[in-house]
Motif scaffolding. Structure first.
Motif, PDB file in Angstrom:
ATOM      1  N   ASP A  59      91.473  64.412  25.043  1.00  0.00           N
ATOM      2  CA  ASP A  59      90.594  65.606  24.705  1.00  0.00           C
ATOM      3  C   ASP A  59      89.516  64.945  23.725  1.00  0.00           C
ATOM      4  O   ASP A  59      88.381  65.350  23.712  1.00  0.00           O
ATOM      5  N   GLU A  60      89.728  64.329  22.704  1.00  0.00           N
ATOM      6  CA  GLU A  60      88.929  63.754  21.564  1.00  0.00           C
ATOM      7  C   GLU A  60      88.026  62.877  22.384  1.00  0.00           C
ATOM      8  O   GLU A  60      86.827  62.934  22.052  1.00  0.00           O
ATOM      9  N   LEU A  61      88.375  61.989  23.177  1.00  0.00           N
ATOM     10  CA  LEU A  61      87.545  60.943  24.053  1.00  0.00           C
ATOM     11  C   LEU A  61      86.443  62.208  24.967  1.00  0.00           C
ATOM     12  O   LEU A  61      85.274  61.854  24.821  1.00  0.00           O
ATOM     13  N   HIS A  62      86.910  63.077  25.588  1.00  0.00           N
ATOM     14  CA  HIS A  62      86.112  63.778  26.324  1.00  0.00           C
ATOM     15  C   HIS A  62      85.068  64.552  25.391  1.00  0.00           C
ATOM     16  O   HIS A  62      83.863  64.616  25.765  1.00  0.00           O
ATOM     17  N   GLU A  63      85.851  64.939  24.212  1.00  0.00           N
ATOM     18  CA  GLU A  63      84.695  65.604  23.315  1.00  0.00           C
ATOM     19  C   GLU A  63      83.353  64.724  22.962  1.00  0.00           C
ATOM     20  O   GLU A  63      82.351  64.764  23.029  1.00  0.00           O
ATOM     21  N   ILE A  64      83.841  63.342  22.564  1.00  0.00           N
ATOM     22  CA  ILE A  64      82.769  62.311  22.055  1.00  0.00           C
ATOM     23  C   ILE A  64      81.818  62.297  23.298  1.00  0.00           C
ATOM     24  O   ILE A  64      80.563  62.066  22.986  1.00  0.00           O
ATOM     25  N   LEU A  65      82.552  61.770  24.593  1.00  0.00           N
ATOM     26  CA  LEU A  65      81.562  61.534  25.771  1.00  0.00           C
ATOM     27  C   LEU A  65      80.515  62.609  25.994  1.00  0.00           C
ATOM     28  O   LEU A  65      79.295  62.378  26.140  1.00  0.00           O
ATOM     29  N   LYS A  84      76.600  58.412  34.280  1.00  0.00           N
ATOM     30  CA  LYS A  84      77.780  58.323  35.350  1.00  0.00           C
ATOM     31  C   LYS A  84      78.694  57.455  34.333  1.00  0.00           C
ATOM     32  O   LYS A  84      78.772  56.421  33.744  1.00  0.00           O
ATOM     33  N   ILE A  85      79.984  58.086  33.991  1.00  0.00           N
ATOM     34  CA  ILE A  85      81.044  57.321  33.290  1.00  0.00           C
ATOM     35  C   ILE A  85      82.405  57.228  34.004  1.00  0.00           C
ATOM     36  O   ILE A  85      82.792  58.214  34.641  1.00  0.00           O
ATOM     37  N   LYS A  86      82.924  56.218  33.879  1.00  0.00           N
ATOM     38  CA  LYS A  86      84.130  55.689  34.369  1.00  0.00           C
ATOM     39  C   LYS A  86      84.976  55.195  33.259  1.00  0.00           C
ATOM     40  O   LYS A  86      84.840  54.320  32.468  1.00  0.00           O
ATOM     41  N   VAL A  87      86.054  56.072  32.915  1.00  0.00           N
ATOM     42  CA  VAL A  87      87.122  55.731  31.845  1.00  0.00           C
ATOM     43  C   VAL A  87      88.424  55.072  32.421  1.00  0.00           C
ATOM     44  O   VAL A  87      88.890  55.640  33.377  1.00  0.00           O
ATOM     45  N   THR A  88      88.717  54.044  31.552  1.00  0.00           N
ATOM     46  CA  THR A  88      89.983  53.279  31.949  1.00  0.00           C
ATOM     47  C   THR A  88      90.969  53.353  30.654  1.00  0.00           C
ATOM     48  O   THR A  88      90.464  52.708  29.505  1.00  0.00           O
TER      49      THR A  88
END
Length: 92
Positions: free
Chosen positions: A62-68, A78-82
């Motif tokens: 959730d924190e990463l989503h908020e940052i992105l 266009k974002i790809k997260v691993t």
């Protein structure tokens, strides 16, 4: 938690050069703040593309989503997260 994100920017043709420049300035300010507080652990340009690989060190998905989603250029990315885990051969 560590995450590697590949972010590619694709501005629509209707954006003016001035708007692109404005967004780039806001993006720089936002990303450098995240780097200073340690959540944006590294960034590398992809040669020949308007793209980067970024390393994030955050507490949760959730924190990463908020940052992105807070990046000023997010609507044009266009974002790809691993998600990353420690490799057993690592000496660090």
């Amino acid at each position: 938690m560590l995450f590697l994100a590949r972010m590619e920017v694709q501005f629509p043709a209707h954006l003016s050069a001035e708007e692109v420049t404005r967004l780039q300035g806001l993006e720089k300010e936002y990303s450098q703040g995240l780097q200073r507080d340690g959540r944006f652990a590294g960034i590398w340009r992809v040669v020949g593309e308007y793209a980067n690989y970024s390393l994030f060190d955050v507490a949760s998905n959730d924190e990463l989503h908020e940052i992105l989603s807070g990046f000023p250029m997010y609507p044009y990315m266009k974002i790809k997260v691993t998600p990353l885990a420690k490799h057993p051969n690592s000496i660090k």
